[in-house]
Write a protein that holds these residues in place. Structure first.
Motif, PDB file in Angstrom:
ATOM      1  N   LYS A 303      83.871  63.893  85.219  1.00 52.91           N
ATOM      2  CA  LYS A 303      82.974  64.011  84.064  1.00 52.91           C
ATOM      3  C   LYS A 303      81.724  63.137  84.177  1.00 52.91           C
ATOM      4  N   GLY A 304      81.671  62.256  85.169  1.00 50.18           N
ATOM      5  CA  GLY A 304      80.468  61.459  85.380  1.00 50.18           C
ATOM      6  C   GLY A 304      80.225  60.399  84.323  1.00 50.18           C
ATOM      7  N   ILE A 305      81.281  59.825  83.745  1.00 51.98           N
ATOM      8  CA  ILE A 305      81.108  58.833  82.676  1.00 51.98           C
ATOM      9  C   ILE A 305      80.520  57.522  83.203  1.00 51.98           C
ATOM     10  N   PRO A 306      81.037  56.938  84.291  1.00 51.19           N
ATOM     11  CA  PRO A 306      80.407  55.708  84.806  1.00 51.19           C
ATOM     12  C   PRO A 306      78.952  55.937  85.208  1.00 51.19           C
ATOM     13  N   GLU A 307      78.661  57.084  85.823  1.00 46.46           N
ATOM     14  CA  GLU A 307      77.292  57.400  86.212  1.00 46.46           C
ATOM     15  C   GLU A 307      76.382  57.482  84.981  1.00 46.46           C
ATOM     16  N   ARG A 308      76.928  57.995  83.892  1.00 46.53           N
ATOM     17  CA  ARG A 308      76.185  58.104  82.624  1.00 46.53           C
ATOM     18  C   ARG A 308      75.867  56.717  82.055  1.00 46.53           C
ATOM     19  N   LEU A 309      76.846  55.818  82.131  1.00 46.61           N
ATOM     20  CA  LEU A 309      76.631  54.465  81.629  1.00 46.61           C
ATOM     21  C   LEU A 309      75.635  53.706  82.500  1.00 46.61           C
ATOM     22  N   GLU A 310      75.704  53.932  83.808  1.00 43.02           N
ATOM     23  CA  GLU A 310      74.700  53.334  84.702  1.00 43.02           C
ATOM     24  C   GLU A 310      73.303  53.827  84.330  1.00 43.02           C
ATOM     25  N   ALA A 311      73.188  55.094  83.954  1.00 46.20           N
ATOM     26  CA  ALA A 311      71.899  55.646  83.545  1.00 46.20           C
ATOM     27  C   ALA A 311      71.403  54.989  82.258  1.00 46.20           C
ATOM     28  N   LEU A 312      72.320  54.640  81.351  1.00 47.09           N
ATOM     29  CA  LEU A 312      71.923  53.959  80.118  1.00 47.09           C
ATOM     30  C   LEU A 312      71.371  52.569  80.413  1.00 47.09           C
TER      31      LEU A 312
END
Length: 492
Positions: A303-312
């Motif tokens: 789901k790409g959750i860590p990648e999403r948080l890195e983007a934040l």
């Protein structure tokens, strides 16, 4: 004419009245749990279960699934099945009981440590274990026996869901050739070079070719399946008619992009209690005066959750004017916690949440709020209405119904959707902001663009997507599947 519950029911009654429908899935549509010392019924956190429940409430029949609720057996009270939904029974739910060892090896083991990472090319290595494979075979046989006991003398359509039952179609056809067997594979089908590493690739393909009709979300996945069969088995692949012939048995392969019951989400979104809950959520999470971003995913590495948080993290660095003015809420249930890769995922999300809140948060404002746990769709829809922007940044996803649920819930024609091109939904919701989930700066820039967009731009994009979801809803999906079946020669 848009397909709806009444039109689908009319199709079934006129064209398929001689058939009973048996739907098969691993996950059950209703679970019995203990809450406050009492047995309570909930729907699992599954877009698939919600969508297919709408189908079964319309068509009737029997749904066979494994019993996973802690109070499921108590709720049976000596019966072999229960009628659901509890408040207005429409169809029968029959549960198959799995032992702890069967659940561990068939579900957590071969299904989710082998097939799941094999089909989702998200750079998690599949684990192949002979013992788990043997249990997977045994559980498929167990479900076959349960299905056959429900058939009797009546003409029957068996509609199988997903990768947990790759061997089941062949088992059913060999036991009763009269059955009309079809299956929908809800996850991607990889290319041949990826699939060939599976030690039991031939057996899985043989099992799936027991279907009369096999469906995927995308034509691309169908093409991968054709190529895999062509390069693995001695079979005739007819690309002109989208069919495969093996041992004088025809299997038709078609794309059927699944969708949601948009009417259900629209009704919830417009309900007075939802408006009240939006105000309560702003107060509970200290969201007054800030823009809100939303992620809603089962905690899964695809789901790409860590990648999403890195983007934040990049977003707050690059656009400091949104510090104190934007909060991102990540919701979702925990899953498959017995598997090491899922434990590592949860630990990484916890670390990133703490790191970003520590670096950027101040006073009562938090840049990120992570809430882990099951939410019913009645609880989820207020978050959909609250969110100024929804981020669906899956690394690989067959469809992703959350994106469509968000669109269906935006009855105000506001909000913005940021969507990964590696989801099936991206082929349909073309007015979304498309991002590469592996590129944090790309996601950060899309967030800024969506938040800065005019009301008119947001409205135009959302109206476009809502029109698509309203027409291509769960009833349209089911109708296309059934119409494809009706075009096939069914044995008398």
């Amino acid at each position: 004419m848009i397909w709806n519950k009444e039109r689908l029911k009319d199709l079934v009654e006129k064209r398929l009245s001689d058939y009973q429908i048996i739907l098969v899935s691993n996950r059950e549509p209703y679970m019995h749990i203990y809450r406050g010392g009492e047995v309570e019924v909930i729907m699992p956190a599954s877009g698939m279960a919600i969508a297919l429940d709408s189908l079964m409430q319309t068509c009737g029949g029997t749904w066979i699934a494994s019993g996973s609720g802690e109070a499921d057996q108590e709720a049976y009270a000596g019966q072999d099945a229960v009628m659901v939904p509890p408040q207005d029974p429409k169809y029968k739910l029959r549960r198959v009981w799995l032992t702890k060892q069967e659940e561990r090896d068939y579900y957590y083991g071969f299904s989710n440590e082998a097939l799941w990472p094999l089909c989702h090319i998200a750079y998690t290595r599949p684990h192949f274990d002979t013992g788990q494979w043997e249990t997977y075979q045994a559980v498929n046989r167990k479900f076959a026996d349960a299905i056959l006991s429900e058939v009797g003398d009546q003409r029957t359509i068996v509609f199988i869901q997903d990768y947990h039952f790759a061997l089941l179609p062949r088992m059913l056809k060999e036991a009763d050739p009269r059955l009309v067997v079809c299956q929908f594979w809800h996850i991607p089908w990889p290319n041949f070079e990826v699939f060939r590493i599976c030690p039991w690739a031939r057996e899985i393909l043989e099992g799936l070719l027991g279907n009369d009709l096999l469906g995927f979300h995308l034509q691309y996945h169908c093409n991968n399946f054709f190529d895999t069969v062509d390069r693995t088995l001695e079979a005739r692949v007819d690309l002109e008619n989208f069919a495969i012939f093996r041992h004088r048995k025809e299997t038709r392969v078609r794309p059927f992009p699944i969708s949601v019951d948009n009417g259900r989400f629209e009704s919830l979104a417009a309900a007075p209690q939802t408006i009240t809950q939006i105000t309560a959520l702003r107060h509970r999470h200290n969201l007054h005066g800030v823009k809100v971003g939303l992620g809603l995913d089962r905690f899964d590495y695809t789901k790409g959750i860590p990648e999403r948080l890195e983007a934040l993290k990049v977003f707050f660095q690059k656009y400091p004017q949104y510090q104190g003015r934007f909060t991102f809420v990540q919701l979702g249930p925990l899953s498959r916690q017995h598997i090491k890769s899922y434990k590592r995922l949860i630990a990484k999300v916890d670390f990133l949440e703490e790191e970003i809140n520590s670096e950027y948060g101040f006073g009562r404002w938090k840049p990120i709020i992570v809430l882990k746990g099951h939410l019913s769709h009645e609880e989820i829809v207020p978050y959909y209405r609250l969110a100024d922007v929804m981020v669906v940044s899956s690394l690989h996803d067959g469809m992703n119904l959350v994106a469509k649920e968000y669109v269906a819930s935006r009855v105000d024609n506001q909000g913005a959707l940021i969507l990964s091109p590696f989801t099936g939904a991206a082929r349909e919701l073309t007015a979304a902001y498309t991002v590469n989930p592996f590129n944090p700066e790309n996601i950060a820039d899309a967030l800024f663009e969506a938040l800065e967009a005019s009301d008119e731009d947001r409205s135009t994009r959302m109206e476009n997507m809502r029109a698509w979801v309203q027409e291509h809803n769960i009833y349209y999906w089911a109708a296309q599947y059934l119409l494809a079946l009706l075009q096939m020669p069914m044995e008398e």
